[in-house]
Design an enzyme around this catalytic site. Structure first.
Site, mmCIF file in Angstrom:
data_model
loop_
_atom_site.group_PDB
_atom_site.id
_atom_site.type_symbol
_atom_site.label_atom_id
_atom_site.label_comp_id
_atom_site.label_asym_id
_atom_site.label_seq_id
_atom_site.Cartn_x
_atom_site.Cartn_y
_atom_site.Cartn_z
ATOM 1 N N LYS A 160 0.860 -1.193 0.000
ATOM 2 C CA LYS A 160 0.000 0.000 0.000
ATOM 3 C C LYS A 160 0.890 1.235 0.000
ATOM 4 C CE LYS A 160 -4.422 0.597 2.270
ATOM 5 N NZ LYS A 160 -5.072 0.536 3.572
HETATM 6 C C1 E4P Z 1 -8.345 1.580 3.467
HETATM 7 O O1 E4P Z 1 -7.603 0.728 3.032
HETATM 8 C C2 E4P Z 1 -8.230 2.195 4.797
HETATM 9 O O2 E4P Z 1 -7.603 1.270 5.658
HETATM 10 C C3 E4P Z 1 -9.552 2.496 5.446
HETATM 11 O O3 E4P Z 1 -10.657 2.076 4.674
HETATM 12 C C4 E4P Z 1 -9.662 3.816 6.104
HETATM 13 O O4 E4P Z 1 -10.926 3.928 6.683
HETATM 14 P P1 E4P Z 1 -11.273 5.001 7.819
HETATM 15 O O5 E4P Z 1 -11.591 6.301 7.168
HETATM 16 O O6 E4P Z 1 -12.490 4.409 8.486
HETATM 17 O O7 E4P Z 1 -10.082 5.074 8.728
#
Ligand code: E4P
Length: 223
Positions: free
Chosen positions: A86
């Site tokens: 990522k």
């Molecule tokens: C995506 O890969 C992120 O980990 C995640 O969806 C972030 O979500 P949040 O806005 O609830 O922290």
């Protein structure tokens, strides 16, 4: 549409596997921080998640410069065949996506908040783009509107990068993702567990069980 769990919690992942619903996992540094303990740190957690997950697992770099993003990405990729690196949406991030994807390493470009960012990530070679719909809703924008725009752009230019809808807060986000043809939704456990619920299902089940007591007063099943 694939369903990923947005978590670094091994127990939640096992539960979702038990439901037969888990296609993959996404983690981020905040989620890892929630699950990590003194005894069980980042490496142990992600190794266990990679081992038990029957699909791709996104693990995020924490460097912000190109060289170190690539270094960390290579180490993440070496953890397992289902590891996806990522990388955040920045100029250095785009360079790192290009380098890693040229080595056949799958990259999920994270922290996407507009459709042009998604287009750039795709052009650099990302396997997935992660638009954060809930965080856009939080600031009064319509998060799902960018999913529709990204979908249109990817169809226009025959782009194979997958749209992974992230920062999902409720079942309506999931429904709209499916209607728009998103490839993946990544869900926190509480949203996953809400998906099968409907008040008419509960009401119907109660009526069936009440009627069954007319056949079998103790509720026993005779077979
Ligand atoms: C995506 O890969 C992120 O980990 C995640 O969806 C972030 O979500 P949040 O806005 O609830 O922290």
């Amino acid at each position: 549409m694939k369903i990923f769990l947005d978590t670094a919690n091994v127990e939640e992942i096992k539960q979702a596997i038990g439901y037969g619903l888990l296609d993959g996992v996404t983690t981020n540094p905040s989620l890892v921080a929630k699950s990590a303990t003194k005894e069980r740190g980042f490496v142990d957690i992600v190794k266990e998640i990679l081992r038990i997950t029957p699909g791709p697992v996104s693990i995020e770099v924490v460097a912000t410069d190109y060289e170190n993003m690539v270094k960390q990405g290579l180490k993440i990729a070496a953890l397992g065949d289902n590891a996806v690196v990522k990388i955040p949406m920045t100029l250095d991030g785009l360079r790192a996506i290009k380098t890693l994807s040229e080595k056949q390493i799958k990259v999920n470009c994270t922290l996407i908040f507009n459709p042009i960012q998604a287009l750039l990530a795709a052009k650099s070679g990302a396997e997935y783009v992660s638009p954060f719909v809930g965080r856009l809703d939080d600031i009064g924008e319509d998060g799902m509107a960018i999913i529709q725009q990204i979908k249109t752009i990817f169809v226009n230019y025959d782009i194979s990068t997958k749209i992974l809808v992230a920062s999902i807060r409720n079942p309506v986000h999931v429904l709209r993702s499916a209607v728009l043809g998103a490839d993946v939704v990544t869900l926190p456990m509480d949203v996953l567990q809400k998906l099968p619920s409907h008040p008419k299902t509960d009401e119907g089940l109660k009526r069936f069980l009440d009627d069954w007591k007319k056949v079998s007063p103790d509720g026993e099943f005779p077979l």
